[in-house]
Design an enzyme around this catalytic site. Structure first.
Site, PDB file in Angstrom:
ATOM      1  N   HIS A   1      14.333   1.982 -13.727  1.00 44.17           N
ATOM      2  CA  HIS A   1      14.276   1.900 -12.266  1.00 44.17           C
ATOM      3  C   HIS A   1      15.320   0.860 -11.859  1.00 44.17           C
ATOM      4  CE1 HIS A   1      13.036   2.018  -8.246  1.00 44.17           C
ATOM      5  NE2 HIS A   1      11.722   1.923  -8.371  1.00 44.17           N
TER       6      HIS A   1
ATOM      7  N   ARG B   1      13.447  10.507  -7.573  1.00 39.32           N
ATOM      8  CA  ARG B   1      12.379  10.006  -8.446  1.00 39.32           C
ATOM      9  C   ARG B   1      11.731  11.209  -9.107  1.00 39.32           C
ATOM     10  NH1 ARG B   1       7.901   5.534  -7.016  1.00 39.32           N
ATOM     11  NH2 ARG B   1       9.749   4.287  -7.487  1.00 39.32           N
TER      12      ARG B   1
ATOM     13  N   LYS C   1       7.817  26.421  -6.618  1.00 42.26           N
ATOM     14  CA  LYS C   1       8.119  27.824  -6.910  1.00 42.26           C
ATOM     15  C   LYS C   1       8.784  27.987  -8.278  1.00 42.26           C
ATOM     16  CE  LYS C   1       9.086  28.578  -1.984  1.00 42.26           C
ATOM     17  NZ  LYS C   1      10.120  28.977  -1.000  1.00 42.26           N
TER      18      LYS C   1
ATOM     19  N   ARG D   1       7.459   1.925  -1.381  1.00 46.06           N
ATOM     20  CA  ARG D   1       8.541   0.976  -1.215  1.00 46.06           C
ATOM     21  C   ARG D   1       9.914   1.575  -1.492  1.00 46.06           C
ATOM     22  NH1 ARG D   1       4.192  -1.173  -2.006  1.00 46.06           N
ATOM     23  NH2 ARG D   1       4.031   0.011  -3.912  1.00 46.06           N
ATOM     24  N   THR D   2      10.075   2.284  -2.607  1.00 45.49           N
ATOM     25  CA  THR D   2      11.402   2.777  -2.963  1.00 45.49           C
ATOM     26  C   THR D   2      11.912   3.783  -1.938  1.00 45.49           C
ATOM     27  OG1 THR D   2      10.944   2.429  -5.317  1.00 45.49           O
ATOM     28  CG2 THR D   2      12.780   3.885  -4.756  1.00 45.49           C
TER      29      THR D   2
END
Length: 481
Positions: free
Chosen positions: A147, A119, A98, A69-70
């Site tokens: 959030h 995120r 890496k 969703r985000t």
């Protein structure tokens, strides 16, 4: 709708508390303008319309954790604004695999896009990315921290249904400890005058630093006499006048029936990715749970995904709002993007009251190798890949009395209330913090904090009581209070 010709100042949204109440209301106004009218009354809810105000802009979504969703709602929002998107949705295929640091990634990606959504599994990671990006950074969820854009969706959903947030009784149910959506949400509810009724699963209460912040800074009090534990916003002066709107709240004085009436139930799943395996039965919300009279008109919200705590059989109930809540993610994020990029004439997020930015600067800032570190092991400061970039940075926050202070991590906002202050120049330390304060502020240029007396002594410092900071420190650093 007119675009700005002047480039706005860089603004980041890492916490819901990076936005004033007035700015949140502005986001809601703009989001409302992006909603389509319901021509087809059989369609369950309104969705976003398209425009081209961001035709020359690019959004980057940088996700180190899974998301549906985000990430997709941000990308949909940018496309509906007429802009373009680039994405890094799998850390295994990015330079993070890496060993590239988040700080370096932020600096590089900010050359490719006009705004970044990130995120990350580490608490406070979004704040670190914001420090090294030269374009706006939006927190799409950082560990168990916050959030904020999910909270904007949650508040908007409540306001669409109830018109006003003030005075609403909102039950927050489930994993309150590890859910970053809950942490942003309770701060916002308190600020807008809603009444919060925590209903945690066993052992999953609000983290101590969130609970204390509600009580001490948002002036919330726990009502032990009511049928449910509830936080009530009181009319005292808010903790940061520059941040929050002037209070006009009154202490909740309704009768018992009104106090028991719940306007919304906010359900959260068990946060397995942060809490580990579940070792006891978890909350289950279904028609049986919601048949109590106090829930008769309660909207049911859930940030999704659900994994068994919210019955699918409830989806057809008129109180089920979670899919509408998810749909609102697009217009809300359209509004946030357009305001952060200065695409609305006369409206934006770049204007603040005088002194706001200075008030947000950490009072304590030392190299990662010196002095006290954040007590939260999941904080970004403990990530060795970021060792060259993170520092031991804390806001100094008044805690109840004029002489009692706590240190709040500038990245993840975890509090430390047990520490001593030492002079690096004169090699003394003191637990009596008032001894190193100046009337016009606190200066940490020569000062370092340790977790306790034994740690300070181990580092070669000796106890000094009633130490004076007079003449020992340089330029004043603002406190966060």
């Amino acid at each position: 709708m007119t675009r700005h010709t002047k480039k706005p100042a860089t603004r980041h949204v890492v916490s819901i508390n990076d936005l004033t109440n007035r700015e949140i209301e502005t986001i809601f106004e703009v989001a409302q303008s992006y909603l389509k009218d319901l021509a087809d009354k059989s369609y369950p809810y309104r969705i976003a319309r398209s425009t081209n105000v961001a035709a020359k802009h690019l959004l980057a979504t940088v996700f180190y954790e899974p998301s549906t969703r985000t990430r997709l709602s941000f990308e949909s929002a940018m496309l509906r604004l007429g802009g373009q998107t680039i994405t890094s949705a799998d850390p295994n295929t990015s330079s993070a695999a890496k060993g590239e640091s988040l700080a370096d990634s932020a600096r590089v990606i900010s050359n490719y896009a006009d705004i970044i959504v990130i995120r990350h599994p580490r608490d406070g990671a979004a704040r670190l990315a914001a420090e090294y990006s030269n374009v706006p950074v939006v927190n799409g969820g950082d560990g168990s921290h916050e959030h904020p854009t999910q909270t904007l969706c949650d508040l908007f959903t409540l306001k669409q249904k109830n018109k006003s947030l003030k005075g609403l009784n909102v039950t927050i149910a489930g994993d309150l400890k590890n859910s970053r959506t809950v942490h942003s949400f309770v701060y916002a509810l308190a600020r807008f005058g809603a009444h919060i009724a925590p209903m945690p699963a066993p052992g999953m209460e609000l983290p101590p630093h969130v609970d204390r912040r509600l009580r001490e800074e948002f002036r919330c009090t726990f009502d032990a006499d009511g049928p449910i534990g509830a936080f009530y916003r009181t009319p005292e002066e808010p903790h940061q006048p520059a941040l929050f709107s002037p209070p006009d709240f009154e202490i909740y004085r309704a009768n018992k029936e009104q106090r028991e009436k719940i306007a919304a139930v906010y359900v959260t799943r068990f946060q397995k990715e942060r809490a580990g395996e579940q070792d006891q039965p978890y909350l289950k919300v279904d028609a049986e749970f919601l048949k109590e009279p106090k829930f008769s008109r309660a909207s049911v919200l859930h940030p999704l995904p659900r994994v068994g705590e919210l019955s699918a059989s409830f989806d057809s109930d008129v109180r089920a709002m979670y899919f509408q809540q998810a749909a609102y993610g697009v217009p809300i994020r359209m509004a946030l993007i357009s305001l952060m990029l200065g695409l609305w004439k006369g409206k934006g997020l770049e204007l603040f009251e005088s002194g706001f930015e200075e008030s947000r600067m950490p009072a304590y800032d030392q190299p990662r190798s010196e002095g006290i570190q954040c007590a939260n092991s999941k904080c970004i400061v403990h990530d060795d890949a970021e060792a060259q970039y993170v520092r031991n940075k804390f806001h100094l926050v008044k805690a109840g009395t004029p002489t009692r202070y706590i240190l709040r991590c500038a990245y993840c906002e975890t509090d430390i209330d047990q520490f001593v202050i030492a002079s690096k120049k004169n090699r003394w330390f003191t637990p009596e913090l008032a001894a190193v304060f100046k009337p016009d502020g606190l200066n940490f240029r020569d000062l370092v904090a340790f977790s306790g007396e034994s740690e300070a002594q181990k580092r070669g410092y000796h106890m000094r009581r009633h130490a004076s900071a007079s003449g020992q420190h340089g330029v004043k650093v603002g406190t966060h209070d």
